[in-house]
Motif scaffolding. Structure first.
Motif, short mmCIF file in Angstrom:
data_model
loop_
_atom_site.label_atom_id
_atom_site.label_comp_id
_atom_site.label_asym_id
_atom_site.label_seq_id
_atom_site.Cartn_x
_atom_site.Cartn_y
_atom_site.Cartn_z
N ALA A 164 0.81 -1.22 0.00
CA ALA A 164 0.00 0.00 0.00
C ALA A 164 0.84 1.26 0.00
O ALA A 164 0.35 2.33 -0.37
CB ALA A 164 -0.94 0.00 1.20
N GLU A 165 2.10 1.16 0.45
CA GLU A 165 2.98 2.32 0.50
C GLU A 165 4.35 1.99 -0.06
O GLU A 165 4.83 0.86 0.10
CB GLU A 165 3.17 2.81 1.95
CG GLU A 165 2.06 3.63 2.51
CD GLU A 165 2.45 4.28 3.83
OE1 GLU A 165 1.68 5.15 4.27
OE2 GLU A 165 3.49 3.93 4.42
N ARG A 166 4.96 2.98 -0.66
CA ARG A 166 6.36 2.88 -1.04
C ARG A 166 7.12 4.07 -0.43
O ARG A 166 6.61 5.19 -0.42
CB ARG A 166 6.53 2.88 -2.56
CG ARG A 166 5.88 1.65 -3.19
CD ARG A 166 6.17 1.54 -4.68
NE ARG A 166 5.46 0.39 -5.23
CZ ARG A 166 5.56 -0.01 -6.48
NH1 ARG A 166 6.36 0.64 -7.34
NH2 ARG A 166 4.88 -1.06 -6.92
N VAL A 167 8.30 3.78 0.07
CA VAL A 167 9.12 4.81 0.69
C VAL A 167 10.01 5.42 -0.40
O VAL A 167 10.74 4.70 -1.09
CB VAL A 167 9.98 4.21 1.83
CG1 VAL A 167 10.94 5.24 2.38
CG2 VAL A 167 9.09 3.67 2.93
N SER A 168 9.93 6.71 -0.56
CA SER A 168 10.74 7.38 -1.57
C SER A 168 12.21 7.40 -1.18
O SER A 168 12.57 7.19 -0.01
CB SER A 168 10.25 8.82 -1.75
OG SER A 168 10.51 9.58 -0.56
N ALA A 169 13.05 7.69 -2.15
CA ALA A 169 14.48 7.80 -1.87
C ALA A 169 14.73 8.90 -0.84
O ALA A 169 15.57 8.75 0.07
CB ALA A 169 15.25 8.09 -3.16
N ARG A 170 14.00 10.01 -0.96
CA ARG A 170 14.20 11.11 -0.02
C ARG A 170 13.82 10.70 1.39
O ARG A 170 14.53 11.01 2.35
CB ARG A 170 13.37 12.31 -0.48
CG ARG A 170 13.48 13.55 0.40
CD ARG A 170 14.92 14.00 0.59
NE ARG A 170 15.62 14.19 -0.68
CZ ARG A 170 16.90 14.49 -0.77
NH1 ARG A 170 17.64 14.58 0.33
NH2 ARG A 170 17.47 14.64 -1.94
#
Length: 256
Positions: A164-170
């Protein structure tokens, strides 16, 4: 071969590339064997003093275990055959510095590799997520390895939110999973630059420092990993039930 290895004898830097871009660099059994073999070979190759690990193509660094891999399991919660357990450098007793360069997706079993890197560089396209719970599987090894690098709440959220979520590079940089964020396509070059510097330092001092840093958390990691096989065996849905979830879920996700 599904793994490419190149080494610059002048600089002492080797680049290892997962080379299955058509499969989003998912790891099949052959690739798993190749990774373990490469790490063990580097133990005896004094011309290699620092390593950068990356993935081919633009879409993914690695998406974990190939779903087509056939891994028979014993009928016991006390015995689990994990095909990825020896794909990381530390699992193969390699204490030379390893930098991971990530572009695109890194998820699931990719964390066996990221979790055993000395540090991680990601470009702006990188996203990190752990799909296990979505598909009826326990995130054990992945969560344990990530807990050595990220705050507890961030690890728990990534593991429990599934696809449901993806963690961005930032965001990964903000929570300490990533040490540097680059422009798109520049993570590998940044990793090689770091490896060049590290490889130019006296080898004994570098390897001793790697071992010292990992010794600071080794006891906790080792104790936690001892529980992982039983948690996986008891908590995973049967393979056919997992397959149904993989086939049926195509949900949207948000990136944070």
């Amino acid at each position: 071969m599904t793994l490419r290895v190149s080494a610059d004898k002048d600089t002492g830097v080797a680049v290892v590339t997962l080379d299955r871009p058509e499969k989003l660099n998912a790891i099949d059994l052959s690739t798993a064997d190749q990774l373990a073999s490469v790490w063990r070979e580097f133990r005896f190759d004094d011309s290699v003093r620092a390593i950068v690990l990356t993935g081919a193509g633009e879409r993914a660094f690695c998406t974990g275990l190939d779903r087509d891999a056939d891994v028979p399991q014993p009928n016991s919660p006390y015995m689990v055959d994990d095909p990825l357990v020896a794909i990381g450098p530390k699992a193969c007793d390699l204490w030379k510095p390893v930098i991971v360069a990530v572009n695109g997706m890194a998820c699931g079993g990719a964390f066996y590799l990221i979790g055993e890197a000395d540090f991680v560089i990601a470009d702006e396209t990188a996203t990190f997520f752990d799909p296990h719970t979505t598909y009826g599987m326990v995130s054990a090894y992945e969560s344990i390895l990530l807990a050595q690098r990220m705050p507890f709440g961030e690890v728990a959220r990534m593991a429990l939110m599934g696809t449901a979520e993806r963690v961005s590079a930032r965001r990964a940089y903000e929570v300490g999973l990533v040490s540097e964020v680059t422009a798109p396509g520049e993570a590998l070059a940044a990793g090689v630059r770091c490896a060049d510097v590290i490889a130019s330092c006296p080898t004994e001092a570098v390897q001793g420092t790697v071992r010292a840093v990992w010794a600071a958390k080794e006891a906790t990691r080792t104790a936690a990993l001892a529980h992982a096989p039983h948690l996986v065996s008891m908590g995973n849905l049967p393979s056919e039930a997992q397959a149904g979830l993989f086939a049926g879920r195509r949900g949207a996700f948000r990136t944070r």
